[in-house]
Design a protein around this motif. Structure first.
Motif, PDB file in Angstrom:
ATOM      1  N   LEU A 193       0.526  -1.937  -7.895  1.00 56.26           N
ATOM      2  CA  LEU A 193      -0.643  -1.248  -7.357  1.00 56.26           C
ATOM      3  C   LEU A 193      -0.346  -0.526  -6.049  1.00 56.26           C
ATOM      4  N   THR A 194       0.761  -0.830  -5.420  1.00 58.06           N
ATOM      5  CA  THR A 194       1.088  -0.217  -4.130  1.00 58.06           C
ATOM      6  C   THR A 194       1.621   1.194  -4.328  1.00 58.06           C
ATOM      7  N   THR A 195       1.435   2.019  -3.308  1.00 58.29           N
ATOM      8  CA  THR A 195       1.882   3.402  -3.371  1.00 58.29           C
ATOM      9  C   THR A 195       2.603   3.782  -2.086  1.00 58.29           C
ATOM     10  N   PRO A 196       3.668   4.556  -2.172  1.00 55.63           N
ATOM     11  CA  PRO A 196       4.310   5.062  -0.956  1.00 55.63           C
ATOM     12  C   PRO A 196       3.615   6.297  -0.405  1.00 55.63           C
ATOM     13  N   HIS A 197       2.609   6.775  -1.117  1.00 57.67           N
ATOM     14  CA  HIS A 197       1.922   8.017  -0.733  1.00 57.67           C
ATOM     15  C   HIS A 197       0.481   7.728  -0.313  1.00 57.67           C
ATOM     16  N   TRP A 198       0.299   6.689   0.494  1.00 59.85           N
ATOM     17  CA  TRP A 198      -1.044   6.244   0.812  1.00 59.85           C
ATOM     18  C   TRP A 198      -1.835   7.266   1.627  1.00 59.85           C
TER      19      TRP A 198
END
Length: 291
Positions: free
Chosen positions: A55-60
């Motif tokens: 669920l995590t994103t590097p493009h928050w």
């Protein structure tokens, strides 16, 4: 061909609109937005968990910009619906493809040919002819805020396009937007005085209309995100006008709403807009592989 996902999204958004109209007799606007967002979030969350996806994103930052601009656009749009004639509010909201084009020029340095601008303009003229918006002098503030919904929607679509170029998955973009919208709509319910009663399930489950709103909204958001991610941006923006056409046809079939001769002319203009955009759009750079 990827841009044709926008036609699917437009049809699904129109189906969502039918469910919203049916649900409006028993649910307030804030409640509909809340369930629309919550159900969409739950559908996508269940999908991600069942597939073991992160669920995590590097493009928050882009995710936050997309979610905030999309939520504010939605709230201003509903404000416009309350304060203005429906056709006027819808028309002002559907300036979003024009503002998306401006954001692409100003922020991304795109230089689209004149015919693409003409295609967007033709589509917007078609929307005006089909909806017959009216505006009185004492509604300037409400009109400006409703126009703001179009500006913010254009910004949200720009961020969707940027996220796609970065390789962000469609489902994750919809998940973040739906999650923040659920929180925002929940606060809207509390501020509006409807209280926690609106959060309860009616009869143990959401009504069929609300399930329709949430289900169609989820599928429409996924299709729209894929169109902007993988298709030609200006073609996708022109095809977005077809939502109004599908909604008008549903109104004629389900509620015996009449489409006048100029309404059919409007439909032809919107179709011409899509054909022009298809002819003069350039193929985009392929995005990175989606995780």
């Amino acid at each position: 061909m990827q841009s044709l996902w926008m036609l699917a999204a437009s049809l699904l958004f129109a189906c969502m609109g039918v469910c919203v109209k049916l649900a409006s007799s028993a649910h307030s606007a804030a409640e509909i937005v809340f369930w629309r967002s919550l159900l969409s979030f739950l559908f996508i969350y269940a999908y991600a968990r069942s597939r073991g996806l992160s669920l995590t994103t590097p493009h928050w930052r882009f995710q936050l910009q997309r979610a905030v601009s999309g939520l504010l656009s939605l709230m201003l749009y509903f404000y416009g619906i309350v304060m203005l004639p429906l056709a006027t509010a819808v028309t002002l909201n559907y300036t979003s493809p024009l503002f998306l084009a401006l954001f692409l020029v100003v922020l991304a340095g795109h230089r689209p040919p004149l015919m693409l601008w003409l295609s967007l303009g033709l589509g917007f003229v078609g929307v005006i002819l089909l909806l017959h918006p009216v505006f009185s002098g004492d509604q300037w503030l409400a009109g400006a805020l409703a126009l703001g919904s179009g500006v913010l929607a254009g910004l949200a679509y720009y961020n969707v396009k940027e996220l796609g170029a970065l390789g962000e998955s469609e489902w994750r973009t919809v998940l973040y937007f739906s999650g923040l919208s659920t929180v925002g709509a929940g606060l809207w319910l509390l501020v509006s005085g409807e209280g926690l009663g609106a959060f309860t399930l009616r009869g143990g489950v959401p009504t069929l209309q609300l399930l329709g709103v949430g289900g169609f909204a989820t599928l429409a958001q996924l299709a729209m995100t894929r169109a902007y991610k993988r298709g030609r941006t200006f073609l996708s923006a022109s095809l977005a006008y077809s939502t109004v056409v599908f909604a008008s046809l549903f109104g004629a079939v389900l509620w015996d709403e009449t489409i006048a001769a100029e309404g059919w002319l409007a439909i032809l203009l919107i179709a011409a807009s899509g054909l022009l955009a298809s002819r003069y759009s350039r193929a985009p750079t392929r995005p990175a592989a989606t995780p």
